[in-house]
Design an enzyme around this catalytic site. Structure first.
Site, PDB file in Angstrom:
ATOM      1  N   GLU A 115       0.832  -1.201   0.000  1.00  0.00           N
ATOM      2  CA  GLU A 115       0.000   0.000   0.000  1.00  0.00           C
ATOM      3  C   GLU A 115       0.864   1.247   0.000  1.00  0.00           C
ATOM      4  OE1 GLU A 115      -4.090  -1.268   2.151  1.00  0.00           O
ATOM      5  OE2 GLU A 115      -2.432  -1.020   3.531  1.00  0.00           O
TER       6      GLU A 115
ATOM      7  N   CYS B 283       6.932  -7.029   6.398  1.00  0.00           N
ATOM      8  CA  CYS B 283       8.073  -6.505   7.156  1.00  0.00           C
ATOM      9  C   CYS B 283       8.565  -7.601   8.079  1.00  0.00           C
ATOM     10  CB  CYS B 283       7.650  -5.285   7.976  1.00  0.00           C
ATOM     11  SG  CYS B 283       9.024  -4.438   8.808  1.00  0.00           S
TER      12      CYS B 283
ATOM     13  N   CYS C 213       7.368  -5.513  15.045  1.00  0.00           N
ATOM     14  CA  CYS C 213       6.962  -4.640  16.158  1.00  0.00           C
ATOM     15  C   CYS C 213       5.508  -4.974  16.511  1.00  0.00           C
ATOM     16  CB  CYS C 213       7.104  -3.170  15.770  1.00  0.00           C
ATOM     17  SG  CYS C 213       8.796  -2.737  15.293  1.00  0.00           S
TER      18      CYS C 213
ATOM     19  N   GLY D 290       7.197  -2.117   5.485  1.00  0.00           N
ATOM     20  CA  GLY D 290       8.584  -2.537   5.328  1.00  0.00           C
ATOM     21  C   GLY D 290       9.581  -1.733   6.128  1.00  0.00           C
ATOM     22  N   GLU D 291      10.777  -2.316   6.286  1.00  0.00           N
ATOM     23  CA  GLU D 291      11.892  -1.651   6.941  1.00  0.00           C
ATOM     24  C   GLU D 291      12.868  -1.249   5.833  1.00  0.00           C
ATOM     25  OE1 GLU D 291      13.074  -0.297   9.682  1.00  0.00           O
ATOM     26  OE2 GLU D 291      14.993  -0.075   8.660  1.00  0.00           O
TER      27      GLU D 291
ATOM     28  N   SER E 167      12.761   6.141   7.256  1.00  0.00           N
ATOM     29  CA  SER E 167      12.454   5.807   8.649  1.00  0.00           C
ATOM     30  C   SER E 167      12.941   4.403   8.965  1.00  0.00           C
ATOM     31  CB  SER E 167      10.937   5.900   8.849  1.00  0.00           C
ATOM     32  OG  SER E 167      10.595   5.615  10.182  1.00  0.00           O
TER      33      SER E 167
ATOM     34  N   LEU F 288      11.963   5.156  17.797  1.00  0.00           N
ATOM     35  CA  LEU F 288      12.528   4.829  19.110  1.00  0.00           C
ATOM     36  C   LEU F 288      11.466   4.189  20.015  1.00  0.00           C
ATOM     37  CD1 LEU F 288      15.355   5.139  20.366  1.00  0.00           C
ATOM     38  CD2 LEU F 288      14.456   7.126  21.596  1.00  0.00           C
ATOM     39  N   HIS F 289      10.415   4.896  20.286  1.00  0.00           N
ATOM     40  CA  HIS F 289       9.241   4.401  21.032  1.00  0.00           C
ATOM     41  C   HIS F 289       9.467   4.093  22.503  1.00  0.00           C
ATOM     42  CE1 HIS F 289       7.387   4.439  17.168  1.00  0.00           C
ATOM     43  NE2 HIS F 289       7.933   3.337  16.723  1.00  0.00           N
TER      44      HIS F 289
ATOM     45  N   ASN G 103      -2.059   4.357  16.603  1.00  0.00           N
ATOM     46  CA  ASN G 103      -3.212   4.024  15.760  1.00  0.00           C
ATOM     47  C   ASN G 103      -3.593   2.582  16.030  1.00  0.00           C
ATOM     48  OD1 ASN G 103      -3.437   6.521  14.231  1.00  0.00           O
ATOM     49  ND2 ASN G 103      -1.435   5.964  13.414  1.00  0.00           N
TER      50      ASN G 103
HETATM   51  N1  SAH Z   1       9.996   0.195   9.393  1.00  0.00           N
HETATM   52  C1  SAH Z   1      10.158   1.625   9.443  1.00  0.00           C
HETATM   53  C2  SAH Z   1       9.144   2.417   8.670  1.00  0.00           C
HETATM   54  C3  SAH Z   1       7.685   2.045   8.722  1.00  0.00           C
HETATM   55  S1  SAH Z   1       6.563   2.569   9.955  1.00  0.00           S
HETATM   56  C4  SAH Z   1      10.161   2.076  10.881  1.00  0.00           C
HETATM   57  O1  SAH Z   1       9.763   1.317  11.750  1.00  0.00           O
HETATM   58  O2  SAH Z   1      10.607   3.187  11.140  1.00  0.00           O
HETATM   59  C5  SAH Z   1       6.542   4.298  10.135  1.00  0.00           C
HETATM   60  C6  SAH Z   1       6.329   4.686  11.607  1.00  0.00           C
HETATM   61  O3  SAH Z   1       5.025   4.305  12.100  1.00  0.00           O
HETATM   62  C7  SAH Z   1       7.333   4.032  12.528  1.00  0.00           C
HETATM   63  O4  SAH Z   1       7.829   4.987  13.434  1.00  0.00           O
HETATM   64  C8  SAH Z   1       6.486   3.014  13.241  1.00  0.00           C
HETATM   65  O5  SAH Z   1       7.038   2.612  14.462  1.00  0.00           O
HETATM   66  C9  SAH Z   1       5.179   3.744  13.392  1.00  0.00           C
HETATM   67  N2  SAH Z   1       4.064   2.891  13.728  1.00  0.00           N
HETATM   68  C10 SAH Z   1       3.926   1.573  13.469  1.00  0.00           C
HETATM   69  N3  SAH Z   1       2.747   1.125  13.938  1.00  0.00           N
HETATM   70  C11 SAH Z   1       2.122   2.168  14.494  1.00  0.00           C
HETATM   71  C12 SAH Z   1       0.851   2.343  15.121  1.00  0.00           C
HETATM   72  N4  SAH Z   1       0.022   1.327  15.268  1.00  0.00           N
HETATM   73  N5  SAH Z   1       0.528   3.575  15.551  1.00  0.00           N
HETATM   74  C13 SAH Z   1       1.389   4.608  15.397  1.00  0.00           C
HETATM   75  N6  SAH Z   1       2.577   4.515  14.811  1.00  0.00           N
HETATM   76  C14 SAH Z   1       2.951   3.307  14.363  1.00  0.00           C
END
Ligand code: SAH
Length: 392
Positions: free
Chosen positions: A133, A153, A157, A208-209, A242, A266-267, A341
């Site tokens: 998408e 991916c 996560c 994807g990463e 990212s 980072l999270h 989200n």
């Molecule tokens: N794999 C890469 C890029 C894809 S996601 C990465 O992880 O950076 C883009 C961003 O959306 C990332 O920061 C990811 O952690 C975040 N993300 C993933 N799932 C999410 C969710 N459910 N709610 C909010 N952000 C989310």
């Protein structure tokens, strides 16, 4: 969930299309997949090649080399994907050149819009049936394409819809670039409310990463930034890559000499929590990821974005805000807070408004620039972390 509108996707069950089963296995908790399964390669497209390589490819097939620049001008400059419009090329040659240089890489199988038509999510079928998408977001002052770099991916996560499905395969440079060019065409044709316009920004924040598909992603960045007709002519600073924090690839990117914006997901400021939210943290720790980010900032002079999805009662405590603030103060950095989200079946939700506000306030107290990202496209599962490319 996405409901396909095309008839290919609603074929009778007794005649399964050849493309049904290119899907990955869902990963076990914490399982990481770094290398993509080997699959047949997508057709070669001019976007996979540099300008000299295009010329050479044509010459090898007995065509005149200068046709490569002509076709490239149509593809990147005029955004004309119909060979009938290539009027500077003899009519008899157009289809053949299109077959060689611009084979169809993506087929739209569903389109959903939100925000009065200014957010559009497209579900694409790739040549082998894999699905991805992309999301186009038109703002007052810019239009951003959020693109996928892998089908699925491997980073797993637990709060991300894409991560839960596993990795199907890497995308090619052409497949990545074509998502942006498709968005540029939509904008040029005035199909997005606000009149004809252009795509100004690209974020590698779809499925994807990106740094796990390094070569194809760098190729795409080069194609997107090279001037027309070699590429699309976007500014590198308007492109954001990212990453979950693949340190060796971050170091490679630092030395690449393309000043894209780097975003680090980072999270969590502490390894204990980050090990669970971003499983790759078991390989490269918070301090190693941030050190790599600061080296990137030092070399490129580009502010690094720190992405932080605020998850209620998981990572949104005031003490974590302070810990993050202390780690980021005085750095060339910007924090993007993303209200979580929801993804199907997830037990987690976005933070309470007062906790979000306190998190912001504490970061600001440490002098760290911070914004809360708007959640465009949430109602069409098009927001961060919601891309699942489900054909249901
Ligand atoms: N794999 C890469 C890029 C894809 S996601 C990465 O992880 O950076 C883009 C961003 O959306 C990332 O920061 C990811 O952690 C975040 N993300 C993933 N799932 C999410 C969710 N459910 N709610 C909010 N952000 C989310």
């Amino acid at each position: 969930m996405v409901s396909p509108q095309s008839d290919t996707a609603s074929e009778a069950p007794e005649t399964p299309a050849v493309d049904v089963e290119i899907a990955s296995q869902p990963p076990r908790p914490g399982e990481l997949t770094f290398s993509a399964p080997r699959r047949a390669k997508p057709p070669r497209h001019l976007a996979d090649l540099s300008a000299p390589e295009r010329k050479k490819a044509l010459a090898e097939l007995g065509h005149q080399g200068f046709r490569a620049a002509q076709v490239s001008q149509h593809y990147f400059g005029h955004l004309a994907d119909d060979p009938a419009q290539w009027t500077d090329i003899p009519a008899a040659k157009r289809e053949e050149l299109a077959g060689v240089l611009t084979p169809k890489l993506l087929t739209p199988i569903n389109e959903q819009t939100a925000d009065a038509g200014t957010t559009r999510k497209t579900l694409w079928r790739l040549f082998d049936g894999a699905t991805v998408e992309s999301v186009l977001m038109r703002y007052r002052d810019r239009t951003t394409m959020c693109v996928s770099s892998q089908a699925g991916c491997g980073m797993n996560c637990p709060f991300c819809a894409t991560g839960q499905a596993g990795l199907t395969r890497n995308m090619s440079t052409g497949e990545i670039v074509e998502q942006v060019v498709a968005g540029a065409r939509t904008m040029a044709r005035g199909e997005v409310p606000g009149g004809p316009g252009r795509v100004s920004n690209v974020v590698f924040m779809g499925m994807g990463e990106p740094l796990a598909n390094y070569k194809a992603v760098i190729g795409a960045v080069r194609r997107l930034t090279e001037p027309v007709p070699d590429g699309l002519g976007l500014s590198a600073r308007h492109i954001t890559v990212s990453t979950v924090g693949l340190v060796p690839a971050m170091e490679k990117l630092t030395n690449e000499g393309i000043p894209v914006t780097l975003a680090v997901s980072l999270h969590a400021p502490d390894d204990e929590l980050r090990d669970t939210l971003v499983p790759v943290n078991t390989r490269w720790k918070v301090s190693e990821v941030l050190d790599a980010a600061w080296r990137y900032a030092a070399v490129t002079k580009r502010r690094v974005s720190i992405e932080y999805a605020l998850i209620k009662d998981i990572n949104d405590q005031a003490w974590r805000a302070d810990r993050l603030g202390r780690m980021l103060r005085n750095k060339l950095v910007h924090v993007n807070l993303i209200p979580l989200n929801p993804t199907p079946g997830s037990k987690w939700t976005a933070s309470r408004p007062q906790d979000e506000a306190e998190f912001v306030r504490r970061l600001q107290e440490w002098g760290v620039p911070v914004t809360v990202r708007d959640t465009r496209g949430r109602d069409i599962d098009g927001a961060c972390g919601q891309l699942a490319a489900a054909v249901k």
